[in-house]
Each structure stands twice: as structure tokens, then as C-alpha cells.
Design a protein around this motif. Structure first.
Motif, PDB file in Angstrom:
ATOM      1  N   LEU A 246      39.999  29.610  34.952  1.00 22.83           N
ATOM      2  CA  LEU A 246      39.662  29.427  33.541  1.00 22.83           C
ATOM      3  C   LEU A 246      40.838  28.812  32.787  1.00 22.83           C
ATOM      4  O   LEU A 246      40.654  27.892  31.980  1.00 22.83           O
ATOM      5  CB  LEU A 246      39.267  30.770  32.933  1.00 22.83           C
ATOM      6  N   ALA A 247      42.052  29.294  33.034  1.00 18.68           N
ATOM      7  CA  ALA A 247      43.222  28.756  32.341  1.00 18.68           C
ATOM      8  C   ALA A 247      43.419  27.284  32.656  1.00 18.68           C
ATOM      9  O   ALA A 247      43.731  26.478  31.772  1.00 18.68           O
ATOM     10  CB  ALA A 247      44.464  29.558  32.730  1.00 18.68           C
ATOM     11  N   ALA A 248      43.220  26.913  33.931  1.00 16.25           N
ATOM     12  CA  ALA A 248      43.438  25.531  34.330  1.00 16.25           C
ATOM     13  C   ALA A 248      42.387  24.601  33.760  1.00 16.25           C
ATOM     14  O   ALA A 248      42.696  23.549  33.203  1.00 16.25           O
ATOM     15  CB  ALA A 248      43.457  25.432  35.855  1.00 16.25           C
ATOM     16  N   ARG A 249      41.107  24.976  33.901  1.00 15.07           N
ATOM     17  CA  ARG A 249      40.042  24.098  33.422  1.00 15.07           C
ATOM     18  C   ARG A 249      40.053  23.972  31.903  1.00 15.07           C
ATOM     19  O   ARG A 249      39.811  22.893  31.352  1.00 15.07           O
ATOM     20  CB  ARG A 249      38.683  24.599  33.889  1.00 15.07           C
ATOM     21  N   ALA A 250      40.328  25.088  31.238  1.00 13.78           N
ATOM     22  CA  ALA A 250      40.171  25.135  29.786  1.00 13.78           C
ATOM     23  C   ALA A 250      41.445  24.843  29.014  1.00 13.78           C
ATOM     24  O   ALA A 250      41.402  24.738  27.789  1.00 13.78           O
ATOM     25  CB  ALA A 250      39.655  26.525  29.384  1.00 13.78           C
ATOM     26  N   ASP A 251      42.577  24.713  29.704  1.00 12.64           N
ATOM     27  CA  ASP A 251      43.863  24.543  29.031  1.00 12.64           C
ATOM     28  C   ASP A 251      44.085  25.665  28.020  1.00 12.64           C
ATOM     29  O   ASP A 251      44.407  25.446  26.864  1.00 12.64           O
ATOM     30  CB  ASP A 251      43.946  23.181  28.349  1.00 12.64           C
ATOM     31  N   LEU A 252      43.886  26.888  28.516  1.00 10.26           N
ATOM     32  CA  LEU A 252      44.056  28.104  27.728  1.00 10.26           C
ATOM     33  C   LEU A 252      45.124  28.990  28.351  1.00 10.26           C
ATOM     34  O   LEU A 252      45.378  28.932  29.562  1.00 10.26           O
ATOM     35  CB  LEU A 252      42.765  28.934  27.715  1.00 10.26           C
ATOM     36  N   VAL A 253      45.683  29.859  27.537  1.00 12.36           N
ATOM     37  CA  VAL A 253      46.427  31.009  28.060  1.00 12.36           C
ATOM     38  C   VAL A 253      45.442  32.171  28.110  1.00 12.36           C
ATOM     39  O   VAL A 253      44.836  32.525  27.088  1.00 12.36           O
ATOM     40  CB  VAL A 253      47.639  31.348  27.182  1.00 12.36           C
ATOM     41  N   VAL A 254      45.247  32.733  29.293  1.00 10.92           N
ATOM     42  CA  VAL A 254      44.264  33.801  29.505  1.00 10.92           C
ATOM     43  C   VAL A 254      45.010  35.114  29.728  1.00 10.92           C
ATOM     44  O   VAL A 254      45.936  35.178  30.558  1.00 10.92           O
ATOM     45  CB  VAL A 254      43.368  33.493  30.717  1.00 10.92           C
ATOM     46  N   VAL A 255      44.589  36.149  29.016  1.00  7.99           N
ATOM     47  CA  VAL A 255      45.233  37.467  29.111  1.00  7.99           C
ATOM     48  C   VAL A 255      44.184  38.515  29.446  1.00  7.99           C
ATOM     49  O   VAL A 255      43.154  38.612  28.767  1.00  7.99           O
ATOM     50  CB  VAL A 255      45.934  37.847  27.787  1.00  7.99           C
ATOM     51  N   THR A 256      44.428  39.288  30.498  1.00  6.35           N
ATOM     52  CA  THR A 256      43.619  40.476  30.794  1.00  6.35           C
ATOM     53  C   THR A 256      44.549  41.681  30.820  1.00  6.35           C
ATOM     54  O   THR A 256      45.770  41.531  30.928  1.00  6.35           O
ATOM     55  CB  THR A 256      42.890  40.349  32.139  1.00  6.35           C
ATOM     56  N   PHE A 257      43.967  42.888  30.755  1.00  7.35           N
ATOM     57  CA  PHE A 257      44.840  44.067  30.702  1.00  7.35           C
ATOM     58  C   PHE A 257      44.045  45.323  31.005  1.00  7.35           C
ATOM     59  O   PHE A 257      42.818  45.367  30.872  1.00  7.35           O
ATOM     60  CB  PHE A 257      45.496  44.190  29.318  1.00  7.35           C
ATOM     61  N   ASN A 258      44.764  46.349  31.422  1.00  9.25           N
ATOM     62  CA  ASN A 258      44.195  47.683  31.584  1.00  9.25           C
ATOM     63  C   ASN A 258      44.458  48.515  30.339  1.00  9.25           C
ATOM     64  O   ASN A 258      45.441  48.297  29.616  1.00  9.25           O
ATOM     65  CB  ASN A 258      44.820  48.391  32.790  1.00  9.25           C
ATOM     66  N   TYR A 259      43.596  49.492  30.125  1.00  2.92           N
ATOM     67  CA  TYR A 259      43.757  50.434  29.023  1.00  2.92           C
ATOM     68  C   TYR A 259      43.303  51.810  29.507  1.00  2.92           C
ATOM     69  O   TYR A 259      42.664  51.930  30.551  1.00  2.92           O
ATOM     70  CB  TYR A 259      42.971  49.981  27.788  1.00  2.92           C
ATOM     71  N   ARG A 260      43.645  52.830  28.763  1.00  2.00           N
ATOM     72  CA  ARG A 260      43.305  54.192  29.175  1.00  2.00           C
ATOM     73  C   ARG A 260      41.795  54.417  29.143  1.00  2.00           C
ATOM     74  O   ARG A 260      41.109  53.948  28.234  1.00  2.00           O
ATOM     75  CB  ARG A 260      44.036  55.207  28.290  1.00  2.00           C
ATOM     76  N   LEU A 261      41.320  55.164  30.134  1.00  2.00           N
ATOM     77  CA  LEU A 261      39.893  55.389  30.333  1.00  2.00           C
ATOM     78  C   LEU A 261      39.564  56.881  30.359  1.00  2.00           C
ATOM     79  O   LEU A 261      40.458  57.720  30.510  1.00  2.00           O
ATOM     80  CB  LEU A 261      39.452  54.761  31.652  1.00  2.00           C
ATOM     81  N   GLY A 262      38.260  57.177  30.286  1.00  2.00           N
ATOM     82  CA  GLY A 262      37.799  58.556  30.446  1.00  2.00           C
ATOM     83  C   GLY A 262      38.457  59.484  29.439  1.00  2.00           C
ATOM     84  O   GLY A 262      38.705  59.109  28.290  1.00  2.00           O
ATOM     85  N   PRO A 263      38.771  60.723  29.840  1.00  2.00           N
ATOM     86  CA  PRO A 263      39.351  61.676  28.887  1.00  2.00           C
ATOM     87  C   PRO A 263      40.737  61.270  28.415  1.00  2.00           C
ATOM     88  O   PRO A 263      41.185  61.701  27.352  1.00  2.00           O
ATOM     89  CB  PRO A 263      39.399  62.985  29.687  1.00  2.00           C
ATOM     90  N   PHE A 264      41.423  60.426  29.186  1.00  2.00           N
ATOM     91  CA  PHE A 264      42.751  59.956  28.790  1.00  2.00           C
ATOM     92  C   PHE A 264      42.658  58.914  27.670  1.00  2.00           C
ATOM     93  O   PHE A 264      43.617  58.698  26.943  1.00  2.00           O
ATOM     94  CB  PHE A 264      43.465  59.326  29.992  1.00  2.00           C
ATOM     95  N   GLY A 265      41.482  58.262  27.562  1.00  2.00           N
ATOM     96  CA  GLY A 265      41.349  57.164  26.614  1.00  2.00           C
ATOM     97  C   GLY A 265      40.437  57.433  25.448  1.00  2.00           C
ATOM     98  O   GLY A 265      40.604  56.834  24.374  1.00  2.00           O
ATOM     99  N   TYR A 266      39.458  58.362  25.631  1.00  2.00           N
ATOM    100  CA  TYR A 266      38.437  58.518  24.596  1.00  2.00           C
ATOM    101  C   TYR A 266      38.093  59.987  24.420  1.00  2.00           C
ATOM    102  O   TYR A 266      37.589  60.641  25.327  1.00  2.00           O
ATOM    103  CB  TYR A 266      37.197  57.685  24.947  1.00  2.00           C
TER     104      TYR A 266
END
Length: 539
Positions: A135-155
């Protein structure tokens, strides 16, 4: 879009310290990108920082390698149906990190932040599905993904877990997502990204987060555009615990584990997660709390989440809304007896309705089946029990709220909106175009071994993927989704509610909203959040 040939992986300098990239490898044609994997954007939420608001990452000296994907955040089972198995170190609380793909660390490109889904309890940005290189190459974008807290730790929510610095005592996963957006604003220029041109996208729970983040006062002005995909728009009791139930759940959890609520910070991860899952086993009416009947996402805490999505303002930002043709077939693949007769169908629909709200009238399942069968026959679609069940589940949990909120935005927002109906069919064991079928095409990973059998990798699939990439990336560049393969696509307005259908050999086409008559059942079913006393959506 532009493509740039890269040399050796560079070093970038962020406010926290220097990072050394890894080569992401070919991403289509002669393009390649740099990947910065496992980048810390906040302090690890471990020990005393479990159930705390995010803290800034500790600066480091020297050059830190950024060559390995982080593990998944702790979760039951695997990291979600659309993801591949997690890395060797499968799960860890310190996994709250980011991945960045950039065509070049020089320049100032639009930034696409993607929030993974998984029902607020599963999923991982480290899944091969979300490899951002293509996606970054075709679209000439900076692409960012990330993890976040889930389940009882997150919500969840409990005042005994109030953060001494922020006073917040709930929705730590949403706080992580906000911290990621703030980190991108402060650091992305080092990776060749434009901090003033950020588009926020996500699927399912991540699609809901897109709207919730856009409405946070602390992020006002930080995000320019939104791409919510198959958003699981929040409401209790289906998708969240009510505040009192959240307090009760944490009290019960602490009691079972023999600690006070603050003492949950010291309980082993696996022990705490297993005890939490035990609290929600069995039918909803047999549990110690009445809400959180299907998923347990953000709790209405009066600050970060003032109310259900349907009762909140629509973000006044350009929005590209995406839904799939048969969202509910995600839940039927390999999970239903074959064949299903009408008696079984009504029982399944009744059980589904009770997942979303207690006290559903006895005739509701029969009314739903009759409505959906009649609409299917009118429109020449399949009316077998499995197909009808998939449509009922998908519309009730996703499409109805997605479409109605897009219609609201067309009348209430000054910003343009577009609606994309993704209908590229998948292979067995699923059918139609299920929930979560978009990500492999957006990221161009439909042809990887993990996905090839279900999603395909022929000329049609590659064309659909490239078209979807072009639409989202052009929208991220300047707010107008376009592709050489797509006819003129007008904005979705009250007077002209036209949508783009994308998928299959028929190619892209502009139409009225498909299967609109199905959704009318939910307008009067009393299942979703009700309008307020003024007769319109609540605020």
C-alpha cells in the motif's frame, strides 16, 4: 502514484531517539519501501502502568533497530480470523507498539493510520494481512499500524483504577489509540510523513474507533479524513458493558482472584485474562451482568465515550464509509449445521437477537425472517436459511448503523462523504463478501499463502485490490476518492444517495444502495439505540 527506488535502510531521528529501518522488500513492480517495525510510541503498560493512561516512551540513546514485528497483545485464542498466527513470542503486554512503512524518509507524504479490528478482545497489527509495504509503495503514502490494549486490559471502568495524573479510569485501549495519533503528529515527519495530513482508517472495532477518536477534544484538528470500514458502531448492551456492570465485573474479577481491584495490576496476565473470559461464558441471561452481551468494547464513561455512536455528533470531516455486501457471513462459515430448516433458523435468529438486547419480543425472530425472505425473493437473491441468517446478523450488527450514520452525515456534516459497498465474493468455507473481507485487498495481501485460497490472486482480485488502494490513497492525498478504473463517483448526499459498488468481474459501478429494503426492518425493531425525545438521533 509516485514510486521511488530505495537504497540501504536509513536511520531516522524521532523525539524519543534514533531508529534503524529494515528493507521491506519488493512491494510490486520496481518499488520498495522502508519498514520501521515494533516502534515504541508509549511506555509499556505493564506493572503499575496496567490500567493506567499511556505514558510517554522513555527516550533512548544510540540507534535502536526497528526490524521485528511486535507480538500480539494478550488475547484469548489466536489474533483473529483475518490474521495469521502471531510471531514466535505470541502475546505480551509490552506489545503496544507501532509499525511504519514509508517509500522515503525524505519529503512529506500523506499518512494513513490503520486501526485493526477484533471485537476489542483480539487481533494484532503484526498479522501479515496488515503488511503495509504494498500500500505504501503503490499509494506513495506513509502507512502506520499499531497494537493497543485489548479485553479487560483495554476496555472497562472502575474508579479504584483512576489514573493519578489524568483522573481517567476507563477505556485504556481507546487511550492507547489516541496516544498513537499524538505520536504520529509529533514524530511522523522523521519518516517522510506530513503531520498535517493524517487519514484515520480501521475495520470493525477499528472502524468504530475511527469515529470515536475523531470526536475526542484532545485530537481536534489532528486528523484530516476518515475511512471507517465495516464499523462496529458502539452501543450497550450488545457491544459494551454498562458503567455499573463494568464496575461489577471488575469487583467480581478481583474477588475471584483474591485481590482488591487495584491489586489486579499484579495478577499474572494469563490468570487475569482467563478469569475475565469465565465471567462471560454461557448465554447472556445466565451471566452476573446484563450488558456486554456479545462484545465488551468501550464503556460509556462520560468523558472519552459520552454515549453510543448513534447518539453522538457525526464528525465534521471528509469520510469514506465502507461496508461489505454480506457482513454476517463472517459469522456463519463452518459454524452452522447443514442444512438449516426454518424452525432452526428462527431459533438461531432468536438467540442472536438476545445477544444484542434482553427482553426481545417472542415474535421478533419470526418477523425478521419473514421480512428478509420477502425482500430476498423480491430482489432475486438466495432465501435459504443460512443466507437469511447471515443477512440478519450482518445488517443488525453492522450495515444498519453504518448506513443510517452515513445518511445522518449527509444532512448534518458540512464535509463531503462517500459510501463504498464492497461486494467481491470470497471462496469457501465462507460465502458472499463477509465482514473483514476488505483488509486483504486494501493492503494487497490477498495473494499471500494465508489468504490465497479464500480471497484469490487472479487478475480480477489484483484489479480489485489496486482499485481499492487507489481509491483510499487518493482520498488520503486530497479528499477525493478516484481511480482510472472507476466512473465518476459523486459524494453521498441526501438528494443523491449514490454508492460505489466494487468487486467481481462486473467491475466498479455507481448505484443506489444495495439491499436498502432489508434495513427497514431495524428502523422499527427497537433493537438499536432509540432516537431521543426530539425524534432525531441523540447528541
Amino acid at each position: 502514484m509516485g514510486r521511488i527506488r530505495q537504497t540501504r535502510p536509513p536511520v531516522v531521528r524521532t523525539p524519543a531517539g534514533a531508529l534503524h529501518a529494515t528493507a521491506a522488500g519488493p512491494a510490486g513492480g520496481d518499488a520498495s519501501v522502508h519498514a520501521f517495525l515494533g516502534v515504541p510510541f508509549m511506555a509499556p503498560p505493564t506493572g503499575p502502568l496496567r490500567f493506567a493512561s499511556p505514558r510517554p516512551v522513555e527516550p533512548w540513546t544510540g540507534v535502536r533497530p526497528a526490524a521485528a514485528l511486535p507480538p500480539a497483545f494478550p488475547q484469548p485464542g489466536g489474533p483473529g480470523p483475518v490474521g495469521a498466527p502471531a510471531p514466535a513470542e505470541a502475546f505480551a503486554e509490552h506489545a503496544v507498539r507501532a509499525n511504519v512503512w514509508t517509500p522515503d524518509v525524505h519529503g512529506s507524504r500523506p499518512v494513513l493510520i490503520y486501526v485493526h479490528g477484533g471485537g476489542w478482545r483480539a487481533g494484532s497489527a503484526s498479522s501479515p494481512t496488515f503488511d503495509g509495504a504494498r500500500l505504501a509503495a503503490r499509494a506513495d503514502l506513509v502507512v502506520v499500524t499499531f497494537n493497543y490494549r485489548l479485553g479487560p486490559f483495554g476496555y472497562g471502568l472502575h474508579e479504584q483504577l483512576a489514573d493519578p495524573e489524568t483522573g481517567l479510569c476507563a477505556n485504556w485501549g481507546l487511550q492507547d489509540q489516541a496516544a498513537l495519533v499524538e505520536w504520529v503528529r509529533s514524530s511522523i515527519a522523521a519518516f517522510g510523513g506530513d503531520p498535517e495530513n493524517i487519514t484515520l482508517s480501521g475495520t470493525s472495532a477499528g472502524g468504530a474507533a475511527v469515529r470515536q477518536l475523531a470526536l475526542l477534544p484532545r485530537l481536534r484538528g489532528a486528523v484530516r479524513r476518515l475511512v471507517p470500514i465495516s464499523a462496529a458502531h458502539l452501543w450497550a448492551p450488545a457491544y459494551a458493558l454498562e458503567p455499573d456492570d463494568a464496575r461489577t465485573a471488575f469487583d467480581l474479577l478481583a474477588d475471584r482472584l483474591g485481590v482488591g481491584v487495584p491489586g489486579l495490576r499484579g495478577v499474572a496476565v494469563d490468570t487475569l485474562l482467563a478469569a475475565w473470559e469465565d465471567c462471560f461464558r454461557g448465554a447472556p441471561d445466565q451471566r452476573p451482568v446484563a450488558s456486554g452481551r456479545w462484545y465488551r468494547g468501550p464503556v460509556q464513561d462520560g468523558e472519552l465515550v459520552p454515549g453510543p455512536d448513534a447518539h453522538r455528533p457525526v464528525p465534521d470531516l471528509p469520510t469514506l464509509t465502507v461496508t461489505t455486501d454480506t457482513e454476517g457471513s463472517f459469522y456463519t462459515a463452518g459454524a452452522l449445521p447443514q442444512p438449516v430448516d426454518d424452525t432452526e433458523l428462527r431459533g438461531m435468529v432468536r438467540a442472536h437477537l438476545l445477544q444484542g438486547r434482553a427482553g426481545v419480543p417472542g415474535e421478533a425472530a419470526d418477523l425478521a425472517v419473514r421480512h428478509y425472505r420477502a425482500r430476498a425473493r423480491e430482489e432475486g437473491r438466495a432465501d435459504d436459511a443460512v443466507s437469511l441468517y447471515a443477512e440478519i446478523v450482518g445488517d443488525s450488527m453492522f450495515r444498519h448503523q453504518i448506513v443510517r450514520l452515513a445518511e445522518r452525515a449527509a444532512t448534518e456534516s458540512r464535509a463531503p462523504g462517500y459510501v463504498l459497498h464492497f461486494d467481491h465474493p470470497v471462496g469457501p468455507p465462507s460465502f458472499g463478501t463477509p465482514h473483514e473481507a476488505t483488509a486483504p485487498f486494501l493492503f494487497g495481501t490477498h495473494g499471500i499463502p494465508w489468504h490465497r485460497e479464500i480471497f484469490g490472486d487472479g487478475p480480477v482480485e489484483r484489479h480489485v485490490s489496486q482499485t481499492l488502494m487507489d481509491l483510499v490513497s487518493s482520498f488520503a492525498h486530497d479528499g477525493v476518492p478516484r481511480s482510472e478504473a472507476v466512473p465518476y463517483w459523486p459524494a453521498f448526499t441526501e438528494r443523491n444517495p449514490r454508492v460505489l459498488c466494487l468487486g467481481g468481474p462486473a467491475g466498479p459501478r455507481i448505484t443506489a444502495l444495495p439491499k436498502a429494503a432489508q434495513l427497514e426492518f431495524w428502523d422499527t425493531a427497537g433493537w438499536h439505540p432509540a432516537p431521543d425525545a426530539r425524534g432525531g438521533p441523540g447528541r
